[in-house]
Design a protein around this motif. Structure first.
Motif, PDB file in Angstrom:
ATOM      1  N   CYS A  98     -57.441 -52.437  53.852  1.00  0.00           N
ATOM      2  CA  CYS A  98     -57.127 -51.888  53.002  1.00  0.00           C
ATOM      3  C   CYS A  98     -56.186 -50.371  52.975  1.00  0.00           C
ATOM      4  CB  CYS A  98     -58.970 -51.905  52.353  1.00  0.00           C
ATOM      5  SG  CYS A  98     -59.565 -50.363  53.195  1.00  0.00           S
ATOM      6  N   TRP A  99     -55.608 -50.041  52.564  1.00  0.00           N
ATOM      7  CA  TRP A  99     -54.911 -48.823  52.428  1.00  0.00           C
ATOM      8  C   TRP A  99     -54.546 -48.149  50.794  1.00  0.00           C
ATOM      9  CZ3 TRP A  99     -52.707 -53.177  51.891  1.00  0.00           C
ATOM     10  CH2 TRP A  99     -51.860 -53.687  50.648  1.00  0.00           C
ATOM     11  N   LEU A 100     -54.439 -47.389  50.960  1.00  0.00           N
ATOM     12  CA  LEU A 100     -55.015 -46.249  49.905  1.00  0.00           C
ATOM     13  C   LEU A 100     -53.806 -45.142  49.713  1.00  0.00           C
ATOM     14  CD1 LEU A 100     -55.947 -46.154  47.076  1.00  0.00           C
ATOM     15  CD2 LEU A 100     -57.419 -44.907  47.602  1.00  0.00           C
ATOM     16  N   GLU A 101     -53.149 -44.319  49.175  1.00  0.00           N
ATOM     17  CA  GLU A 101     -52.050 -43.263  48.885  1.00  0.00           C
ATOM     18  C   GLU A 101     -53.574 -41.953  48.366  1.00  0.00           C
ATOM     19  OE1 GLU A 101     -49.542 -42.448  44.915  1.00  0.00           O
ATOM     20  OE2 GLU A 101     -48.495 -44.499  45.994  1.00  0.00           O
ATOM     21  N   PRO A 102     -52.596 -41.334  48.874  1.00  0.00           N
ATOM     22  CA  PRO A 102     -54.227 -40.128  48.572  1.00  0.00           C
ATOM     23  C   PRO A 102     -53.875 -39.552  47.714  1.00  0.00           C
ATOM     24  CG  PRO A 102     -52.458 -38.807  49.927  1.00  0.00           C
ATOM     25  CD  PRO A 102     -51.415 -40.320  49.875  1.00  0.00           C
ATOM     26  N   SER A 103     -53.526 -39.573  46.189  1.00  0.00           N
ATOM     27  CA  SER A 103     -53.563 -39.585  45.421  1.00  0.00           C
ATOM     28  C   SER A 103     -54.548 -40.205  44.026  1.00  0.00           C
ATOM     29  CB  SER A 103     -52.266 -39.590  44.199  1.00  0.00           C
ATOM     30  OG  SER A 103     -51.746 -40.656  44.652  1.00  0.00           O
ATOM     31  N   ALA A 104     -54.933 -41.591  44.972  1.00  0.00           N
ATOM     32  CA  ALA A 104     -56.133 -42.460  44.449  1.00  0.00           C
ATOM     33  C   ALA A 104     -56.938 -42.392  45.007  1.00  0.00           C
ATOM     34  CB  ALA A 104     -55.601 -44.040  44.404  1.00  0.00           C
ATOM     35  N   ALA A 105     -57.798 -41.639  46.014  1.00  0.00           N
ATOM     36  CA  ALA A 105     -58.175 -41.085  47.133  1.00  0.00           C
ATOM     37  C   ALA A 105     -59.759 -40.905  46.120  1.00  0.00           C
ATOM     38  CB  ALA A 105     -58.208 -40.547  48.177  1.00  0.00           C
ATOM     39  N   GLY A 106     -60.891 -41.500  46.719  1.00  0.00           N
ATOM     40  CA  GLY A 106     -61.581 -40.601  46.072  1.00  0.00           C
ATOM     41  C   GLY A 106     -62.422 -41.507  44.233  1.00  0.00           C
ATOM     42  N   ARG A 107     -61.647 -42.389  43.743  1.00  0.00           N
ATOM     43  CA  ARG A 107     -61.643 -43.034  42.573  1.00  0.00           C
ATOM     44  C   ARG A 107     -62.349 -44.247  43.140  1.00  0.00           C
ATOM     45  NH1 ARG A 107     -56.961 -41.682  38.941  1.00  0.00           N
ATOM     46  NH2 ARG A 107     -56.062 -39.754  39.904  1.00  0.00           N
ATOM     47  N   GLY A 108     -63.051 -44.867  44.589  1.00  0.00           N
ATOM     48  CA  GLY A 108     -63.978 -46.076  44.263  1.00  0.00           C
ATOM     49  C   GLY A 108     -62.219 -47.320  43.533  1.00  0.00           C
ATOM     50  N   LEU A 109     -61.623 -47.420  43.778  1.00  0.00           N
ATOM     51  CA  LEU A 109     -60.268 -48.450  43.831  1.00  0.00           C
ATOM     52  C   LEU A 109     -60.662 -49.405  45.085  1.00  0.00           C
ATOM     53  CD1 LEU A 109     -57.127 -45.762  42.710  1.00  0.00           C
ATOM     54  CD2 LEU A 109     -59.047 -47.578  41.214  1.00  0.00           C
ATOM     55  N   VAL A 110     -60.813 -49.019  46.477  1.00  0.00           N
ATOM     56  CA  VAL A 110     -60.627 -49.350  47.505  1.00  0.00           C
ATOM     57  C   VAL A 110     -62.112 -50.364  47.147  1.00  0.00           C
ATOM     58  CG1 VAL A 110     -60.723 -50.515  49.431  1.00  0.00           C
ATOM     59  CG2 VAL A 110     -59.350 -48.550  48.909  1.00  0.00           C
ATOM     60  N   THR A 111     -63.115 -50.017  47.101  1.00  0.00           N
ATOM     61  CA  THR A 111     -64.306 -50.535  46.982  1.00  0.00           C
ATOM     62  C   THR A 111     -64.088 -51.878  46.063  1.00  0.00           C
ATOM     63  OG1 THR A 111     -65.115 -48.870  47.742  1.00  0.00           O
ATOM     64  CG2 THR A 111     -66.845 -50.575  47.017  1.00  0.00           C
ATOM     65  N   ARG A 112     -63.887 -51.505  44.746  1.00  0.00           N
ATOM     66  CA  ARG A 112     -63.532 -52.421  43.195  1.00  0.00           C
ATOM     67  C   ARG A 112     -62.735 -53.210  44.187  1.00  0.00           C
ATOM     68  NH1 ARG A 112     -62.122 -48.904  38.725  1.00  0.00           N
ATOM     69  NH2 ARG A 112     -61.986 -46.911  39.964  1.00  0.00           N
ATOM     70  N   ALA A 113     -61.719 -53.252  44.570  1.00  0.00           N
ATOM     71  CA  ALA A 113     -60.609 -54.281  45.048  1.00  0.00           C
ATOM     72  C   ALA A 113     -60.985 -55.099  46.056  1.00  0.00           C
ATOM     73  CB  ALA A 113     -59.442 -53.461  45.584  1.00  0.00           C
ATOM     74  N   ALA A 114     -61.561 -54.508  46.923  1.00  0.00           N
ATOM     75  CA  ALA A 114     -63.013 -55.117  48.038  1.00  0.00           C
ATOM     76  C   ALA A 114     -63.583 -55.901  47.356  1.00  0.00           C
ATOM     77  CB  ALA A 114     -63.129 -54.331  49.505  1.00  0.00           C
ATOM     78  N   ARG A 115     -63.878 -55.942  46.195  1.00  0.00           N
ATOM     79  CA  ARG A 115     -65.089 -56.553  46.264  1.00  0.00           C
ATOM     80  C   ARG A 115     -64.472 -57.740  45.276  1.00  0.00           C
ATOM     81  NH1 ARG A 115     -68.313 -53.011  43.220  1.00  0.00           N
ATOM     82  NH2 ARG A 115     -69.305 -52.092  45.369  1.00  0.00           N
ATOM     83  N   VAL A 116     -63.611 -57.551  44.587  1.00  0.00           N
ATOM     84  CA  VAL A 116     -63.168 -59.046  44.205  1.00  0.00           C
ATOM     85  C   VAL A 116     -62.842 -59.867  45.092  1.00  0.00           C
ATOM     86  CG1 VAL A 116     -60.631 -59.574  42.762  1.00  0.00           C
ATOM     87  CG2 VAL A 116     -61.895 -57.584  41.979  1.00  0.00           C
ATOM     88  N   ILE A 117     -61.646 -59.541  46.047  1.00  0.00           N
ATOM     89  CA  ILE A 117     -61.268 -60.460  47.238  1.00  0.00           C
ATOM     90  C   ILE A 117     -62.487 -61.042  47.449  1.00  0.00           C
ATOM     91  CG2 ILE A 117     -58.817 -59.436  47.229  1.00  0.00           C
ATOM     92  CD1 ILE A 117     -60.292 -58.285  50.206  1.00  0.00           C
ATOM     93  N   ILE A 118     -63.679 -60.009  48.220  1.00  0.00           N
ATOM     94  CA  ILE A 118     -64.554 -61.105  48.839  1.00  0.00           C
ATOM     95  C   ILE A 118     -65.192 -61.821  48.423  1.00  0.00           C
ATOM     96  CG2 ILE A 118     -67.090 -60.346  49.523  1.00  0.00           C
ATOM     97  CD1 ILE A 118     -65.548 -57.922  51.731  1.00  0.00           C
ATOM     98  N   ASP A 119     -65.289 -61.989  46.558  1.00  0.00           N
ATOM     99  CA  ASP A 119     -66.253 -62.881  45.666  1.00  0.00           C
ATOM    100  C   ASP A 119     -65.433 -63.587  45.808  1.00  0.00           C
ATOM    101  OD1 ASP A 119     -68.334 -61.016  44.711  1.00  0.00           O
ATOM    102  OD2 ASP A 119     -67.226 -60.562  43.039  1.00  0.00           O
ATOM    103  N   TRP A 120     -63.931 -63.745  45.964  1.00  0.00           N
ATOM    104  CA  TRP A 120     -62.739 -65.002  45.855  1.00  0.00           C
ATOM    105  C   TRP A 120     -63.255 -65.576  47.238  1.00  0.00           C
ATOM    106  CZ3 TRP A 120     -58.137 -65.863  48.975  1.00  0.00           C
ATOM    107  CH2 TRP A 120     -57.660 -67.256  48.739  1.00  0.00           C
ATOM    108  N   ALA A 121     -62.723 -64.979  48.066  1.00  0.00           N
ATOM    109  CA  ALA A 121     -63.106 -65.740  49.192  1.00  0.00           C
ATOM    110  C   ALA A 121     -64.847 -66.333  49.893  1.00  0.00           C
ATOM    111  CB  ALA A 121     -63.387 -64.449  51.020  1.00  0.00           C
ATOM    112  N   VAL A 122     -65.641 -65.906  49.478  1.00  0.00           N
ATOM    113  CA  VAL A 122     -67.606 -66.689  49.377  1.00  0.00           C
ATOM    114  C   VAL A 122     -66.829 -67.778  48.300  1.00  0.00           C
ATOM    115  CG1 VAL A 122     -69.163 -65.893  49.006  1.00  0.00           C
ATOM    116  CG2 VAL A 122     -68.161 -64.435  50.364  1.00  0.00           C
TER     117      VAL A 122
END
Length: 188
Positions: A98-122
């Motif tokens: 993952c990566w994220l620009e600072p303006s978007a940090a702390g909102r749980g975006l990466v966790t939510r996005a990673a959950r989507v792609i891991i669901d797809w992978a599994v």
């Protein structure tokens, strides 16, 4: 093109493709120092041509079923992304990042996005193992691995030379049976 909602805050997960090189470069430029603290991603895209070449490398990986890249958009602006850096069908293992620009940090975006792609992978691709490799000093990314329910397997000591310093890399993972159990508990 598809877009997957990441919640009620206007965040979406979409494919990130070579034709979006200018948008990708503008995003990297906004967060270059922040993104580049622990990963070389920011150093790869320094102009439109290099941004396009990077995105093309992932388009080629996707065509060869060996990797994928997705952007995270917040209110129509690209602010980060998730990817499968490694995608090995034969072994049933992949590495997410993952990566994220600072303006978007702390909102749980990466966790939510990673959950989507891991669901797809599994669930869709029947991957057995999803890894998350992270510089030991990258607390934010380590916290994502924890929130995803991954297990810390160990540390590869001084295995990652970056910006003149050798960094320890932590290896986190989740196995398909564990992921299914975690997701079932979340759905209750």
């Amino acid at each position: 093109m598809f877009a997957i909602s990441l919640g009620d805050d206007g965040a979406e997960l979409r494919p990130l493709e070579p034709w979006q090189a200018e948008e990708y470069l503008a995003h990297i430029d906004r967060g270059r120092e922040f993104i580049g603290q622990y990963v070389a991603l920011a150093a790869v895209a320094t102009d439109v041509d290099s941004a396009r070449a990077f995105l093309q490398s992932y388009a080629d990986k996707q065509a060869g079923d060996s990797g994928r890249i997705y952007g995270i958009w917040l209110d129509g602006t690209l602010v980060g992304g998730v990817l499968f850096r490694i995608w090995d069908i034969e072994s049933g293992a992949c590495e997410a990042g993952c990566w994220l620009e600072p303006s978007a940090a702390g909102r749980g975006l990466v966790t939510r996005a990673a959950r989507v792609i891991i669901d797809w992978a599994v669930y869709e691709r029947e991957m057995h193992r999803v890894e998350w490799q992270v510089a030991a000093g990258n607390t934010a990314s380590i916290n994502v691995a924890k929130r995803l329910g991954m297990v810390r397997e160990g540390v590869l000591r001084e295995s990652y030379p970056y910006r003149g310093v050798r960094h320890d890399m932590e290896v986190w993972s989740v196995l398909a049976p564990q992921w299914r159990e975690l997701r079932a508990r979340e759905d209750r």
